[in-house]
Design an enzyme around this catalytic site. Structure first.
Site, PDB file in Angstrom:
ATOM      1  N   HIS A  93      31.703  33.547  42.761  1.00 25.90           N
ATOM      2  CA  HIS A  93      30.926  33.895  43.950  1.00 25.90           C
ATOM      3  C   HIS A  93      29.472  34.181  43.581  1.00 25.90           C
ATOM      4  CE1 HIS A  93      35.113  35.147  45.171  1.00 25.90           C
ATOM      5  NE2 HIS A  93      34.774  34.403  46.205  1.00 25.90           N
ATOM      6  N   GLU A 130      32.532  36.056  39.261  1.00 28.38           N
ATOM      7  CA  GLU A 130      31.395  35.276  38.787  1.00 28.38           C
ATOM      8  C   GLU A 130      31.247  33.953  39.546  1.00 28.38           C
ATOM      9  OE1 GLU A 130      28.029  34.040  36.839  1.00 28.38           O
ATOM     10  OE2 GLU A 130      28.914  36.042  37.013  1.00 28.38           O
ATOM     11  N   LEU A 177      37.951  30.156  38.090  1.00 31.61           N
ATOM     12  CA  LEU A 177      37.860  31.511  38.610  1.00 31.61           C
ATOM     13  C   LEU A 177      38.428  31.578  40.022  1.00 31.61           C
ATOM     14  CD1 LEU A 177      34.335  32.688  37.418  1.00 31.61           C
ATOM     15  CD2 LEU A 177      36.555  33.473  36.623  1.00 31.61           C
ATOM     16  N   SER A 178      39.225  32.599  40.277  1.00 27.88           N
ATOM     17  CA  SER A 178      39.839  32.797  41.581  1.00 27.88           C
ATOM     18  C   SER A 178      40.142  34.274  41.751  1.00 27.88           C
ATOM     19  CB  SER A 178      41.141  31.998  41.715  1.00 27.88           C
ATOM     20  OG  SER A 178      41.865  32.375  42.877  1.00 27.88           O
TER      21      SER A 178
END
Length: 383
Positions: A33, A31, A184-185
């Site tokens: 990206h 998400e 996020l990762s």
């Protein structure tokens, strides 16, 4: 939607009448990206074009890092990019990007690339800048979007584009977080459930620093208005047995009497959380915690005024994670929208990175009389 694998195919992609925007990724899209792609779509507009690149760049991985196990999910990546508004995905092979093997000529990130992430991962930013420069040449965009979660990467790319006169506007997009605060990762998928619980302490440390800074600045604002009477009020309240009110008044008086030390307070609040996390099971293994000037990523002093970046990197199990938060010291409240460093146009949803920060302004603290003793309890606690 077009999936392209070669530079020749990319050159043959017809340009539209509007701007071309590029979002560079290493795949395993999530998400965060998608947020970048949507930001690019909004900025490029209906007449523009959005190209997403998917390339796991070997130059930015050091010895023992996770190049071989880095997730490759191209089919899912194409689907996500399409749903977010991309027009084309450029997914070249290593041989296509580096046809003669590893390039002998590379771009160096300079001193800024040797600090923090650069110190922990020597040569990392040279590899990043080399591939970003190549992809900028290949995609020929007007706009390039990068996530703020990789704050140092965004800074060195912005600097490269300015220093080397790349005809592209670099735009940063704020970090996207899970509901629990975890940034996020693509590497989050490596975390087991216990490891994820420990990983949450990275964002918790950043938020603790932000909240402590907000309290510190509020206290100083009160001190500016009432400090002349706060010490007398503290003594009077203490005589009446109003201990909590007396401690509060004493804290206001103390804030007025001592030089600004908000950066030290913010660092201490974050470090306290991380020290506790080191005792968890599994533990958090800290790489660095730094509060830096965004123009060069050097540590700031307590006299610093302006925007700074609180950055953290740590390992949980075998997974290395990074996170950061922008804080503002001085006139502007760190809780305000200005603290993020990004302008959010509510009408268009466009979020834009600020111009490169000027050199930090430092000032000497004015001479003061001997301060009262530090206030007791949480208002004066340090760790």
């Amino acid at each position: 939607m077009t999936l392209l694998h070669t530079a020749a195919a990319l050159r043959d992609l017809p340009r539209r009448s509007g701007a071309r925007a590029v979002v560079m990724t290493m795949g395993a899209l999530h998400e965060g990206h998608a947020t970048l792609v949507r930001a690019a779509r909004r900025r490029a507009g209906a007449q523009g074009q959005v190209v997403v690149t998917v390339f796991v760049n070997p130059l930015q991985f050091g010895a023992g890092e996770d190049l071989d196990r880095y997730p490759r999910t191209l089919e899912a990546d194409v689907e996500l990019a399409l749903a977010a508004g991309a027009d084309a995905v450029f997914a070249p092979s290593v041989d296509e990007v580096y046809p003669g093997g590893e390039p002998q000529v590379r771009i160096t990130a300079g001193p800024m690339g040797t600090r923090l992430e650069g110190a922990s991962r020597p040569g990392h930013f040279d590899g990043v800048l080399t591939v970003v420069a190549k992809l900028l040449h290949l995609t020929a965009p007007d706009l390039a979007f990068f996530g703020q979660k990789d704050a140092q990467q965004l800074a060195v790319i912005t600097r490269m584009a300015a220093d080397l006169n790349f005809p592209v506007e670099i735009i940063g997009v704020p970090t996207v977080r899970e509901d629990d605060g975890l940034a996020l990762s693509s590497r989050n998928r490596y975390l087991s459930a216990p490891e994820r619980r420990t990983a949450l302490t990275l964002s918790a440390a950043l938020f603790a620093a932000r909240d402590r800074l907000t309290a510190e600045e509020a206290l100083r604002a009160r001190a500016a208005c009432t400090a002349h009477a706060a010490q007398d009020r503290s003594a009077a309240l203490a005589a009446l047995g109003e201990d909590r009110a007396a401690a509060d008044a004493h804290a206001v008086a103390y804030a007025a009497a001592v030089p600004r030390h908000a950066p030290s307070v913010a660092r201490a609040a974050a470090r306290a959380v991380l020290e506790d996390a080191a005792r968890l099971d599994p533990p958090l293994v800290l790489d660095y915690l730094a509060l830096v000037d965004p123009s060069d990523f050097t540590e700031i002093s307590d006299a610093y005024v302006g925007e700074a970046i609180l950055a953290v990197a740590a390992k949980v199990g075998t997974t290395r994670l990074i996170d950061n938060l922008r804080l503002t010291f001085g006139a502007e409240s760190p809780a305000s929208g200005a603290a993020s460093g990004y302008r959010d146009d509510a009408a268009t949803g466009h979020q834009e990175a600020p111009a490169p920060a000027p050199a930090a302004r430092e000032r000497s603290a004015p001479a003061t009389a001997a301060p009262p003793t530090p206030p007791p309890g949480p208002l004066g606690a340090t760790r």
